[in-house]
Design a protein around this motif. Structure first.
Motif, PDB file in Angstrom:
ATOM      1  N   SER A  11       0.840  -1.185   0.000  1.00 49.21           N
ATOM      2  CA  SER A  11       0.000   0.000   0.000  1.00 49.21           C
ATOM      3  C   SER A  11       0.880   1.242   0.000  1.00 49.21           C
ATOM      4  CB  SER A  11      -0.917   0.015   1.223  1.00 49.21           C
ATOM      5  OG  SER A  11      -0.177   0.233   2.381  1.00 49.21           O
ATOM      6  N   GLU A  12       0.771   2.021  -0.999  1.00 52.83           N
ATOM      7  CA  GLU A  12       1.596   3.212  -1.139  1.00 52.83           C
ATOM      8  C   GLU A  12       0.702   4.454  -1.183  1.00 52.83           C
ATOM      9  OE1 GLU A  12       5.204   1.142  -1.099  1.00 52.83           O
ATOM     10  OE2 GLU A  12       4.632   3.208  -0.714  1.00 52.83           O
ATOM     11  N   ALA A  13      -0.302   4.453  -0.327  1.00 55.69           N
ATOM     12  CA  ALA A  13      -1.274   5.535  -0.360  1.00 55.69           C
ATOM     13  C   ALA A  13      -0.778   6.799   0.338  1.00 55.69           C
ATOM     14  CB  ALA A  13      -2.570   5.089   0.282  1.00 55.69           C
ATOM     15  N   GLU A  14       0.263   6.626   1.171  1.00 53.91           N
ATOM     16  CA  GLU A  14       0.717   7.796   1.926  1.00 53.91           C
ATOM     17  C   GLU A  14       1.350   8.828   1.001  1.00 53.91           C
ATOM     18  OE1 GLU A  14       2.844   4.803   3.946  1.00 53.91           O
ATOM     19  OE2 GLU A  14       2.511   5.803   5.857  1.00 53.91           O
ATOM     20  N   ASP A  15       1.044  10.069   1.281  1.00 56.88           N
ATOM     21  CA  ASP A  15       1.546  11.164   0.461  1.00 56.88           C
ATOM     22  C   ASP A  15       3.064  11.275   0.499  1.00 56.88           C
ATOM     23  OD1 ASP A  15      -1.190  13.398   1.299  1.00 56.88           O
ATOM     24  OD2 ASP A  15      -0.990  11.878  -0.262  1.00 56.88           O
ATOM     25  N   GLN A  16       3.659  10.865   1.632  1.00 55.34           N
ATOM     26  CA  GLN A  16       5.097  11.075   1.791  1.00 55.34           C
ATOM     27  C   GLN A  16       5.956  10.062   1.060  1.00 55.34           C
ATOM     28  OE1 GLN A  16       2.936  10.705   4.407  1.00 55.34           O
ATOM     29  NE2 GLN A  16       3.413  12.155   6.042  1.00 55.34           N
ATOM     30  N   SER A  17       5.361   9.035   0.524  1.00 52.01           N
ATOM     31  CA  SER A  17       6.150   7.988  -0.112  1.00 52.01           C
ATOM     32  C   SER A  17       6.965   8.543  -1.275  1.00 52.01           C
ATOM     33  CB  SER A  17       5.247   6.871  -0.633  1.00 52.01           C
ATOM     34  OG  SER A  17       4.699   6.163   0.439  1.00 52.01           O
ATOM     35  N   ILE A  18       8.234   8.207  -1.239  1.00 49.95           N
ATOM     36  CA  ILE A  18       9.123   8.573  -2.351  1.00 49.95           C
ATOM     37  C   ILE A  18       9.837   7.289  -2.755  1.00 49.95           C
ATOM     38  CG2 ILE A  18      11.040  10.005  -3.133  1.00 49.95           C
ATOM     39  CD1 ILE A  18      10.404  11.854  -0.708  1.00 49.95           C
ATOM     40  N   ILE A  19       9.408   6.724  -3.842  1.00 45.73           N
ATOM     41  CA  ILE A  19       9.941   5.428  -4.253  1.00 45.73           C
ATOM     42  C   ILE A  19      11.091   5.615  -5.228  1.00 45.73           C
ATOM     43  CG2 ILE A  19       9.388   3.165  -5.222  1.00 45.73           C
ATOM     44  CD1 ILE A  19       7.758   3.847  -2.733  1.00 45.73           C
ATOM     45  N   GLU A  20      12.223   5.039  -4.860  1.00 42.17           N
ATOM     46  CA  GLU A  20      13.338   4.996  -5.809  1.00 42.17           C
ATOM     47  C   GLU A  20      13.414   3.579  -6.352  1.00 42.17           C
ATOM     48  OE1 GLU A  20      17.133   6.617  -4.719  1.00 42.17           O
ATOM     49  OE2 GLU A  20      16.326   8.630  -4.965  1.00 42.17           O
ATOM     50  N   SER A  21      13.332   3.462  -7.656  1.00 40.60           N
ATOM     51  CA  SER A  21      13.294   2.150  -8.288  1.00 40.60           C
ATOM     52  C   SER A  21      14.591   1.851  -9.022  1.00 40.60           C
ATOM     53  CB  SER A  21      12.127   2.075  -9.276  1.00 40.60           C
ATOM     54  OG  SER A  21      10.906   2.062  -8.580  1.00 40.60           O
ATOM     55  N   TYR A  22      15.017   0.622  -8.843  1.00 43.70           N
ATOM     56  CA  TYR A  22      16.159   0.107  -9.599  1.00 43.70           C
ATOM     57  C   TYR A  22      15.591  -0.914 -10.586  1.00 43.70           C
ATOM     58  CZ  TYR A  22      18.744   2.558  -6.010  1.00 43.70           C
ATOM     59  OH  TYR A  22      19.231   3.532  -5.178  1.00 43.70           O
ATOM     60  N   GLN A  23      16.332  -1.923 -10.954  1.00 50.09           N
ATOM     61  CA  GLN A  23      15.789  -2.892 -11.921  1.00 50.09           C
ATOM     62  C   GLN A  23      14.549  -3.590 -11.359  1.00 50.09           C
ATOM     63  OE1 GLN A  23      18.761  -5.521 -13.869  1.00 50.09           O
ATOM     64  NE2 GLN A  23      20.258  -4.222 -12.843  1.00 50.09           N
ATOM     65  N   PHE A  24      14.677  -4.120 -10.149  1.00 51.10           N
ATOM     66  CA  PHE A  24      13.522  -4.792  -9.546  1.00 51.10           C
ATOM     67  C   PHE A  24      13.430  -4.566  -8.043  1.00 51.10           C
ATOM     68  CE2 PHE A  24      16.998  -7.790 -10.199  1.00 51.10           C
ATOM     69  CZ  PHE A  24      17.156  -8.358  -8.945  1.00 51.10           C
ATOM     70  N   HIS A  25      14.315  -3.719  -7.516  1.00 52.59           N
ATOM     71  CA  HIS A  25      14.190  -3.279  -6.130  1.00 52.59           C
ATOM     72  C   HIS A  25      13.538  -1.902  -6.126  1.00 52.59           C
ATOM     73  CE1 HIS A  25      17.411  -6.251  -5.679  1.00 52.59           C
ATOM     74  NE2 HIS A  25      17.164  -6.268  -4.383  1.00 52.59           N
ATOM     75  N   HIS A  26      12.652  -1.698  -5.157  1.00 46.26           N
ATOM     76  CA  HIS A  26      11.982  -0.412  -5.009  1.00 46.26           C
ATOM     77  C   HIS A  26      12.048  -0.023  -3.534  1.00 46.26           C
ATOM     78  CE1 HIS A  26      10.474  -1.232  -9.025  1.00 46.26           C
ATOM     79  NE2 HIS A  26      10.171  -2.442  -8.570  1.00 46.26           N
ATOM     80  N   ILE A  27      12.556   1.158  -3.283  1.00 48.15           N
ATOM     81  CA  ILE A  27      12.786   1.585  -1.902  1.00 48.15           C
ATOM     82  C   ILE A  27      12.062   2.896  -1.641  1.00 48.15           C
ATOM     83  CG2 ILE A  27      14.539   2.161  -0.178  1.00 48.15           C
ATOM     84  CD1 ILE A  27      16.545   0.632  -2.041  1.00 48.15           C
ATOM     85  N   ASP A  28      11.249   2.875  -0.588  1.00 51.67           N
ATOM     86  CA  ASP A  28      10.584   4.108  -0.163  1.00 51.67           C
ATOM     87  C   ASP A  28      11.559   4.871   0.730  1.00 51.67           C
ATOM     88  OD1 ASP A  28       9.115   6.156   0.881  1.00 51.67           O
ATOM     89  OD2 ASP A  28       7.411   4.912   1.475  1.00 51.67           O
ATOM     90  N   ILE A  29      12.281   5.784   0.122  1.00 49.74           N
ATOM     91  CA  ILE A  29      13.343   6.470   0.861  1.00 49.74           C
ATOM     92  C   ILE A  29      12.793   7.457   1.881  1.00 49.74           C
ATOM     93  CG2 ILE A  29      15.103   6.125  -0.914  1.00 49.74           C
ATOM     94  CD1 ILE A  29      14.609   9.112  -1.709  1.00 49.74           C
ATOM     95  N   SER A  30      11.511   7.763   1.829  1.00 55.38           N
ATOM     96  CA  SER A  30      10.935   8.612   2.879  1.00 55.38           C
ATOM     97  C   SER A  30      10.975   7.873   4.221  1.00 55.38           C
ATOM     98  CB  SER A  30       9.505   9.015   2.524  1.00 55.38           C
ATOM     99  OG  SER A  30       8.630   7.923   2.610  1.00 55.38           O
ATOM    100  N   LYS A  31      10.899   6.537   4.181  1.00 52.57           N
ATOM    101  CA  LYS A  31      10.978   5.750   5.411  1.00 52.57           C
ATOM    102  C   LYS A  31      12.409   5.655   5.917  1.00 52.57           C
ATOM    103  CE  LYS A  31       6.770   3.184   4.531  1.00 52.57           C
ATOM    104  NZ  LYS A  31       6.180   1.970   3.967  1.00 52.57           N
ATOM    105  N   CYS A  32      13.357   5.626   5.017  1.00 52.07           N
ATOM    106  CA  CYS A  32      14.773   5.566   5.425  1.00 52.07           C
ATOM    107  C   CYS A  32      15.167   6.781   6.252  1.00 52.07           C
ATOM    108  CB  CYS A  32      15.671   5.486   4.202  1.00 52.07           C
ATOM    109  SG  CYS A  32      15.383   4.054   3.141  1.00 52.07           S
ATOM    110  N   ARG A  33      14.535   7.902   6.003  1.00 52.05           N
ATOM    111  CA  ARG A  33      14.901   9.134   6.703  1.00 52.05           C
ATOM    112  C   ARG A  33      14.757   9.010   8.212  1.00 52.05           C
ATOM    113  NH1 ARG A  33      11.617  13.393   2.846  1.00 52.05           N
ATOM    114  NH2 ARG A  33      13.024  13.264   1.069  1.00 52.05           N
ATOM    115  N   GLU A  34      13.783   8.203   8.637  1.00 53.83           N
ATOM    116  CA  GLU A  34      13.528   8.023  10.069  1.00 53.83           C
ATOM    117  C   GLU A  34      14.265   6.822  10.639  1.00 53.83           C
ATOM    118  OE1 GLU A  34      11.777  10.441  11.279  1.00 53.83           O
ATOM    119  OE2 GLU A  34      11.376  11.197   9.256  1.00 53.83           O
TER     120      GLU A  34
END
Ligand code: SF4
Ligand code: SF4
Length: 79
Positions: A2-25
């Motif tokens: 579920s990526e409904a949150e407004d803060q989600s910032i997804i960085e995508s590679y070939q098949f990995h996807h990372i929500d870097i907004s979560k990494c900040r915390e």
């Protein structure tokens, strides 16, 4: 996923996807330790942490999902 949150910032590679907004915390950086293939590098650990995939290593991934389990904020998805 579920990526409904407004803060989600997804960085995508070939098949990995990372929500870097979560990494900040994040202060545990468990993705790095979990991946025995050395695929992740968390940068800016002392300021604004951000998980990155070391690009020439991405195809080493065996899709064991230890990383997705270890990352408590659930920032990582793998296709
Ligand atoms: S991917 Fe998960 S464990 Fe890794 S830095 Fe981001 S939030 Fe933390
Ligand atoms: S699925 Fe396994 S091999 Fe792939 S990045 Fe995650 S921990 Fe590493």
């Amino acid at each position: 996923m579920s990526e409904a949150e407004d803060q989600s910032i997804i960085e995508s590679y070939q098949f990995h996807h990372i929500d870097i907004s979560k990494c900040r915390e994040c202060r545990e950086f468990s993705c790095e330790e979990a991946c025995f293939r050395g695929i992740y590098e968390v940068i800016n650990k002392d300021s604004i942490p951000k998980c990155t995939v070391v690009e020439d290593r991405e195809d080493r991934c065996v899709k064991c999902h230890m990383c997705t389990t270890a990352c408590k904020p659930r920032a990582i998805t793998i296709d």
